[in-house]
Design an enzyme around this catalytic site. Structure first.
Site, PDB file in Angstrom:
ATOM      1  N   SER A   1       0.819  -1.217   0.000  1.00 10.60           N
ATOM      2  CA  SER A   1       0.000   0.000   0.000  1.00 10.60           C
ATOM      3  C   SER A   1       0.852   1.266   0.000  1.00 10.60           C
ATOM      4  CB  SER A   1      -0.902   0.036   1.236  1.00 10.60           C
ATOM      5  OG  SER A   1      -1.685  -1.113   1.310  1.00 10.60           O
TER       6      SER A   1
HETATM    7  N1  SAH Z   1      -0.421  -4.990   3.874  1.00  5.37           N
HETATM    8  C1  SAH Z   1       0.420  -5.367   2.756  1.00  5.37           C
HETATM    9  C2  SAH Z   1      -0.165  -5.134   1.395  1.00  5.37           C
HETATM   10  C3  SAH Z   1      -1.500  -5.720   1.169  1.00  5.37           C
HETATM   11  S1  SAH Z   1      -1.822  -6.302  -0.465  1.00  5.37           S
HETATM   12  C4  SAH Z   1       1.808  -4.735   2.894  1.00  5.37           C
HETATM   13  O1  SAH Z   1       2.044  -3.960   3.818  1.00  5.37           O
HETATM   14  O2  SAH Z   1       2.659  -5.073   2.081  1.00  5.37           O
HETATM   15  C5  SAH Z   1      -3.192  -7.343  -0.060  1.00  5.37           C
HETATM   16  C6  SAH Z   1      -2.785  -8.672   0.506  1.00  5.37           C
HETATM   17  O3  SAH Z   1      -3.967  -9.377   0.882  1.00  5.37           O
HETATM   18  C7  SAH Z   1      -2.082  -9.565  -0.519  1.00  5.37           C
HETATM   19  O4  SAH Z   1      -0.913 -10.076   0.041  1.00  5.37           O
HETATM   20  C8  SAH Z   1      -3.107 -10.671  -0.775  1.00  5.37           C
HETATM   21  O5  SAH Z   1      -2.528 -11.910  -1.136  1.00  5.37           O
HETATM   22  C9  SAH Z   1      -3.820 -10.733   0.560  1.00  5.37           C
HETATM   23  N2  SAH Z   1      -5.146 -11.369   0.542  1.00  5.37           N
HETATM   24  C10 SAH Z   1      -6.113 -11.260  -0.410  1.00  5.37           C
HETATM   25  N3  SAH Z   1      -7.200 -11.990  -0.057  1.00  5.37           N
HETATM   26  C11 SAH Z   1      -6.911 -12.562   1.151  1.00  5.37           C
HETATM   27  C12 SAH Z   1      -7.625 -13.430   2.037  1.00  5.37           C
HETATM   28  N4  SAH Z   1      -8.861 -13.888   1.764  1.00  5.37           N
HETATM   29  N5  SAH Z   1      -7.023 -13.810   3.183  1.00  5.37           N
HETATM   30  C13 SAH Z   1      -5.757 -13.390   3.493  1.00  5.37           C
HETATM   31  N6  SAH Z   1      -5.030 -12.576   2.695  1.00  5.37           N
HETATM   32  C14 SAH Z   1      -5.600 -12.161   1.537  1.00  5.37           C
END
Ligand code: SAH
Length: 245
Positions: A96
């Site tokens: 993000s």
């Molecule tokens: N917070 C992260 C960026 C988030 S990107 C950082 O600081 O780098 C969104 C993340 O959510 C991705 O890694 C994706 O794989 C994960 N994601 C998507 N759907 C999900 C689910 N149902 N359960 C757990 N993680 C999930």
């Protein structure tokens, strides 16, 4: 993509005034010993930018000062690692935009006694920021290739109070519930019931809710006396929270 529209234009403008492509540090180097002043200065500049953008919480700004973002995006240039925009992290996901990490963390109101749950650690950057503010951080990543790397990185960088599990965030982490704070960093179309069930009384949850068609809002939910009170904070754009198989 985790993007705040209001910041986009300004972010694009700063990117034009910043230096050319710079090689990044060796990601394995212990940051306290090896960090050159350049990365510290870039981080300070970014934190000042975020402060000017309206984030006031001292503990949150200090945590951002301490986490070496370039080690969470080792393939990015320093200009990208310390720019206020989201970055690709592989597997179709993004880390993000830093100002959004700051806004969400401030909205969460984390205190040192809190047990926090994060959904979607991705690189582990947001989890690292939370780990400096909370007692314990539990974080659930659905993609094993991202979760394993985040776990190894967080451990190497000394974040011993972060616990990474590969699993589906829609189910939460019932074994460690209730959580004082819950942060979701991928957008579900509706608030998942398991997450509000696992929120402690007096707890706060921050999540982007919505989809491509309706748009997404950053929402803050408080649980008071078992009742949920929800408020919209700002429009955002995150990758969708996918359903586990
Ligand atoms: N917070 C992260 C960026 C988030 S990107 C950082 O600081 O780098 C969104 C993340 O959510 C991705 O890694 C994706 O794989 C994960 N994601 C998507 N759907 C999900 C689910 N149902 N359960 C757990 N993680 C999930």
């Amino acid at each position: 993509m985790a993007l705040r529209p209001a910041f986009l234009l300004l972010a694009a403008l700063t990117s034009c005034t910043r230096g050319s492509r710079t090689p990044v540090l060796d990601a394995a180097a212990p940051v306290e010993l090896a960090e050159p002043s350049e990365t510290r200065e870039r981080r300070e500049e970014l934190v000042r930018w975020i402060e000017v953008g309206g984030v006031k919480s001292r503990p949150v700004l200090d945590a951002l000062r301490k986490v070496p973002r370039h080690l969470y995006a080792p393939d990015a240039t320093l200009t990208d690692a310390y720019g206020d925009w989201p970055l690709p992290i592989g597997s179709g996901q993004t880390i993000s935009q830093p100002s959004l990490v700051a806004v969400m963390t401030e909205a969460l109101g984390v205190e040192p006694r809190h047990k926090a749950l994060e959904i979607g650690p991705g690189t582990g950057y947001q989890a690292a920021v939370l780990s400096l503010l909370a007692r314990d951080v539990y974080t659930l990543e659905i993609l094993p290739e991202l979760g394993e790397v985040a776990r190894a990185r967080l451990s190497r960088l000394g974040h011993r109070n972060v616990h990474v599990r590969i699993g589906d965030g829609y189910a939460g982490w019932p074994e460690h519930a209730p959580f004082d704070r819950i942060i979701v960093t991928a957008a579900p179309p509706e608030l998942p019931k398991a997450l509000t069930d696992q929120l402690a009384d007096g707890g706060v949850l921050v999540a982007p809710i919505g989809d491509e068609r309706r748009g997404q809002w950053l929402v803050r939910v408080k649980k008071i006396g078992g009742e949920l009170a929800s408020e919209r904070l700002e429009p955002v754009r995150f990758v969708p929270m996918v359903r586990g198989r």
